[in-house]
Design a protein around this motif. Structure first.
Motif, PDB file in Angstrom:
ATOM      1  N   ASP A 148       0.972  -1.318  -0.051  1.00 43.67           N
ATOM      2  CA  ASP A 148      -0.094  -0.105  -0.134  1.00 43.67           C
ATOM      3  C   ASP A 148       0.872   1.416   0.026  1.00 43.67           C
ATOM      4  O   ASP A 148       0.411   2.396   0.244  1.00 43.67           O
ATOM      5  CB  ASP A 148      -1.139   0.072   1.360  1.00 43.67           C
ATOM      6  CG  ASP A 148      -0.434   0.167   2.442  1.00 43.67           C
ATOM      7  OD1 ASP A 148       0.746  -0.101   2.601  1.00 43.67           O
ATOM      8  OD2 ASP A 148      -0.980   0.073   3.489  1.00 43.67           O
ATOM      9  N   ARG A 149       2.210   1.096  -0.319  1.00 41.21           N
ATOM     10  CA  ARG A 149       2.891   2.502  -0.178  1.00 41.21           C
ATOM     11  C   ARG A 149       2.507   3.341  -1.395  1.00 41.21           C
ATOM     12  O   ARG A 149       2.371   4.529  -0.934  1.00 41.21           O
ATOM     13  CB  ARG A 149       4.375   2.089  -0.512  1.00 41.21           C
ATOM     14  CG  ARG A 149       5.402   3.255  -0.443  1.00 41.21           C
ATOM     15  CD  ARG A 149       6.893   2.707  -0.556  1.00 41.21           C
ATOM     16  NE  ARG A 149       7.618   3.931  -0.441  1.00 41.21           N
ATOM     17  CZ  ARG A 149       8.909   3.693  -0.815  1.00 41.21           C
ATOM     18  NH1 ARG A 149       9.362   2.719  -1.049  1.00 41.21           N
ATOM     19  NH2 ARG A 149       9.666   4.789  -0.727  1.00 41.21           N
ATOM     20  N   GLY A 150       2.176   2.808  -2.633  1.00 35.32           N
ATOM     21  CA  GLY A 150       1.854   3.610  -3.524  1.00 35.32           C
ATOM     22  C   GLY A 150       0.462   4.611  -3.069  1.00 35.32           C
ATOM     23  O   GLY A 150       0.340   5.549  -3.574  1.00 35.32           O
ATOM     24  N   ALA A 151      -0.304   3.696  -2.587  1.00 37.02           N
ATOM     25  CA  ALA A 151      -1.576   4.188  -2.271  1.00 37.02           C
ATOM     26  C   ALA A 151      -1.535   5.428  -1.191  1.00 37.02           C
ATOM     27  O   ALA A 151      -2.079   6.308  -1.346  1.00 37.02           O
ATOM     28  CB  ALA A 151      -2.791   3.155  -1.680  1.00 37.02           C
ATOM     29  N   HIS A 152      -0.667   5.004  -0.353  1.00 35.80           N
ATOM     30  CA  HIS A 152      -0.481   6.347   0.758  1.00 35.80           C
ATOM     31  C   HIS A 152       0.413   7.431   0.141  1.00 35.80           C
ATOM     32  O   HIS A 152      -0.128   8.574   0.498  1.00 35.80           O
ATOM     33  CB  HIS A 152       0.507   5.744   1.820  1.00 35.80           C
ATOM     34  CG  HIS A 152       0.024   4.805   2.688  1.00 35.80           C
ATOM     35  ND1 HIS A 152      -0.386   5.138   3.960  1.00 35.80           N
ATOM     36  CD2 HIS A 152      -0.669   3.438   2.576  1.00 35.80           C
ATOM     37  CE1 HIS A 152      -1.189   3.890   4.664  1.00 35.80           C
ATOM     38  NE2 HIS A 152      -1.146   3.147   3.838  1.00 35.80           N
ATOM     39  N   VAL A 153       1.183   7.159  -0.870  1.00 39.20           N
ATOM     40  CA  VAL A 153       1.706   8.265  -1.661  1.00 39.20           C
ATOM     41  C   VAL A 153       0.820   9.168  -2.409  1.00 39.20           C
ATOM     42  O   VAL A 153       0.810  10.168  -2.357  1.00 39.20           O
ATOM     43  CB  VAL A 153       2.832   7.708  -2.483  1.00 39.20           C
ATOM     44  CG1 VAL A 153       3.516   8.892  -3.306  1.00 39.20           C
ATOM     45  CG2 VAL A 153       3.901   7.199  -1.569  1.00 39.20           C
ATOM     46  N   ILE A 154      -0.089   8.515  -3.121  1.00 41.70           N
ATOM     47  CA  ILE A 154      -1.238   9.555  -3.792  1.00 41.70           C
ATOM     48  C   ILE A 154      -2.116   9.950  -2.945  1.00 41.70           C
ATOM     49  O   ILE A 154      -2.622  10.913  -3.298  1.00 41.70           O
ATOM     50  CB  ILE A 154      -1.926   8.307  -5.091  1.00 41.70           C
ATOM     51  CG1 ILE A 154      -2.630   9.230  -6.130  1.00 41.70           C
ATOM     52  CG2 ILE A 154      -2.606   7.515  -4.287  1.00 41.70           C
ATOM     53  CD1 ILE A 154      -1.908  10.143  -6.829  1.00 41.70           C
ATOM     54  N   ASP A 193       2.363  15.241  -9.717  1.00 41.05           N
ATOM     55  CA  ASP A 193       1.730  16.400 -10.293  1.00 41.05           C
ATOM     56  C   ASP A 193       0.623  15.944 -11.641  1.00 41.05           C
ATOM     57  O   ASP A 193      -0.251  16.645 -11.761  1.00 41.05           O
ATOM     58  CB  ASP A 193       2.732  17.361 -10.749  1.00 41.05           C
ATOM     59  CG  ASP A 193       3.477  17.998  -9.653  1.00 41.05           C
ATOM     60  OD1 ASP A 193       3.191  17.989  -8.566  1.00 41.05           O
ATOM     61  OD2 ASP A 193       4.584  18.494  -9.771  1.00 41.05           O
ATOM     62  N   GLU A 194       1.228  15.176 -12.313  1.00 39.50           N
ATOM     63  CA  GLU A 194       0.338  14.571 -13.544  1.00 39.50           C
ATOM     64  C   GLU A 194      -1.088  14.087 -13.144  1.00 39.50           C
ATOM     65  O   GLU A 194      -1.802  14.190 -13.853  1.00 39.50           O
ATOM     66  CB  GLU A 194       1.428  13.494 -14.316  1.00 39.50           C
ATOM     67  CG  GLU A 194       0.530  12.731 -15.553  1.00 39.50           C
ATOM     68  CD  GLU A 194       1.286  11.480 -16.050  1.00 39.50           C
ATOM     69  OE1 GLU A 194       0.895  11.180 -16.920  1.00 39.50           O
ATOM     70  OE2 GLU A 194       2.453  11.327 -15.577  1.00 39.50           O
ATOM     71  N   ILE A 195      -0.769  13.218 -12.074  1.00 45.41           N
ATOM     72  CA  ILE A 195      -2.031  12.638 -11.535  1.00 45.41           C
ATOM     73  C   ILE A 195      -3.053  13.689 -11.205  1.00 45.41           C
ATOM     74  O   ILE A 195      -4.201  13.649 -11.418  1.00 45.41           O
ATOM     75  CB  ILE A 195      -1.818  11.613 -10.492  1.00 45.41           C
ATOM     76  CG1 ILE A 195      -1.034  10.568 -11.325  1.00 45.41           C
ATOM     77  CG2 ILE A 195      -3.128  10.843 -10.022  1.00 45.41           C
ATOM     78  CD1 ILE A 195      -0.450   9.373 -10.260  1.00 45.41           C
ATOM     79  N   VAL A 196      -2.715  14.630 -10.187  1.00 45.52           N
ATOM     80  CA  VAL A 196      -3.383  15.627  -9.600  1.00 45.52           C
ATOM     81  C   VAL A 196      -4.051  16.392 -10.756  1.00 45.52           C
ATOM     82  O   VAL A 196      -5.207  16.830 -10.741  1.00 45.52           O
ATOM     83  CB  VAL A 196      -2.562  16.440  -8.721  1.00 45.52           C
ATOM     84  CG1 VAL A 196      -3.300  17.753  -8.038  1.00 45.52           C
ATOM     85  CG2 VAL A 196      -2.323  15.738  -7.340  1.00 45.52           C
ATOM     86  N   GLU A 197      -3.122  16.851 -11.789  1.00 42.82           N
ATOM     87  CA  GLU A 197      -3.614  17.699 -12.806  1.00 42.82           C
ATOM     88  C   GLU A 197      -4.678  16.869 -13.701  1.00 42.82           C
ATOM     89  O   GLU A 197      -5.670  17.434 -13.858  1.00 42.82           O
ATOM     90  CB  GLU A 197      -2.449  18.077 -13.696  1.00 42.82           C
ATOM     91  CG  GLU A 197      -2.763  18.888 -14.731  1.00 42.82           C
ATOM     92  CD  GLU A 197      -1.663  19.258 -15.810  1.00 42.82           C
ATOM     93  OE1 GLU A 197      -1.879  19.472 -16.885  1.00 42.82           O
ATOM     94  OE2 GLU A 197      -0.699  19.624 -15.071  1.00 42.82           O
ATOM     95  N   PHE A 198      -4.479  15.495 -14.054  1.00 44.80           N
ATOM     96  CA  PHE A 198      -5.387  14.907 -14.420  1.00 44.80           C
ATOM     97  C   PHE A 198      -6.873  14.997 -13.863  1.00 44.80           C
ATOM     98  O   PHE A 198      -7.795  15.021 -14.410  1.00 44.80           O
ATOM     99  CB  PHE A 198      -4.997  13.305 -14.619  1.00 44.80           C
ATOM    100  CG  PHE A 198      -6.080  12.511 -15.696  1.00 44.80           C
ATOM    101  CD1 PHE A 198      -5.883  12.576 -17.043  1.00 44.80           C
ATOM    102  CD2 PHE A 198      -7.191  12.015 -14.949  1.00 44.80           C
ATOM    103  CE1 PHE A 198      -6.962  11.898 -17.533  1.00 44.80           C
ATOM    104  CE2 PHE A 198      -7.871  11.107 -15.603  1.00 44.80           C
ATOM    105  CZ  PHE A 198      -7.925  11.151 -17.186  1.00 44.80           C
ATOM    106  N   VAL A 199      -6.800  14.672 -12.524  1.00 41.81           N
ATOM    107  CA  VAL A 199      -8.049  14.619 -11.856  1.00 41.81           C
ATOM    108  C   VAL A 199      -8.451  16.028 -11.772  1.00 41.81           C
ATOM    109  O   VAL A 199      -9.837  16.301 -12.078  1.00 41.81           O
ATOM    110  CB  VAL A 199      -7.840  14.420 -10.006  1.00 41.81           C
ATOM    111  CG1 VAL A 199      -9.018  14.616  -9.377  1.00 41.81           C
ATOM    112  CG2 VAL A 199      -7.347  12.960 -10.246  1.00 41.81           C
TER     113      VAL A 199
END
Length: 139
Positions: free
Chosen positions: A23-29, A125-131
């Motif tokens: 779950d490391r990636g889930a915590h990071v996002i 940043d790419e993920i946040v911008e996509f959202v």
């Protein structure tokens, strides 16, 4: 993004489905979403598809981010998409998948209604911008 979208807080559910215990990636996002000003709910580990569906509907989220590294994406994600469809929540929810998804499986998930798949190394940043650019307007 419309003015109404800018004025409200984007609600996100970060979900870990199946037996995947990484779950490391889930915590990071989740942290990146929080830092961007989003309201974040984390499902915790080992959730069944119906638990993710119920949380998505009950929490009335704008975004469902599914983190999956187990290789069970072709089984688990369709169950979630079917459940969201049953509740009429699929069209109103931006659905993202993050993790290890082989290239040959991506089209199937996108055809089911997943908006985007982010693999290892995707920038926060790419993920946040996509959202921010793609979050559905409130009904």
């Amino acid at each position: 993004m419309s003015e109404a979208q800018e004025q409200r807080t984007i609600r996100c559910l970060v979900g870990k489905v199946g037996l995947d215990g990484h779950d490391r990636g889930a915590h990071v996002i989740a942290r990146a979403f929080r830092d961007a000003g989003f309201e974040v709910i984390y499902s915790g580990l080992h959730k069944a598809p119906d638990e993710i569906v119920q949380a998505t509907v009950q929490e009335d989220v704008d975004v469902l981010g599914l983190s999956i590294l187990s290789g069970a994406h072709s089984t688990l994600i369709p169950k979630i998409m079917d459940g969201l469809e049953e509740y009429g929540a699929k069209e109103d929810t931006l659905i993202l998948v993050g993790g290890i998804i082989p290239e040959e499986d991506r089209d199937e998930l996108l055809d089911l209604g997943v908006a985007h798949i982010f693999g290892p190394g995707a920038s926060m940043d790419e993920i946040v911008e996509f959202v921010q650019e793609n979050v559905p307007e409130r009904r």
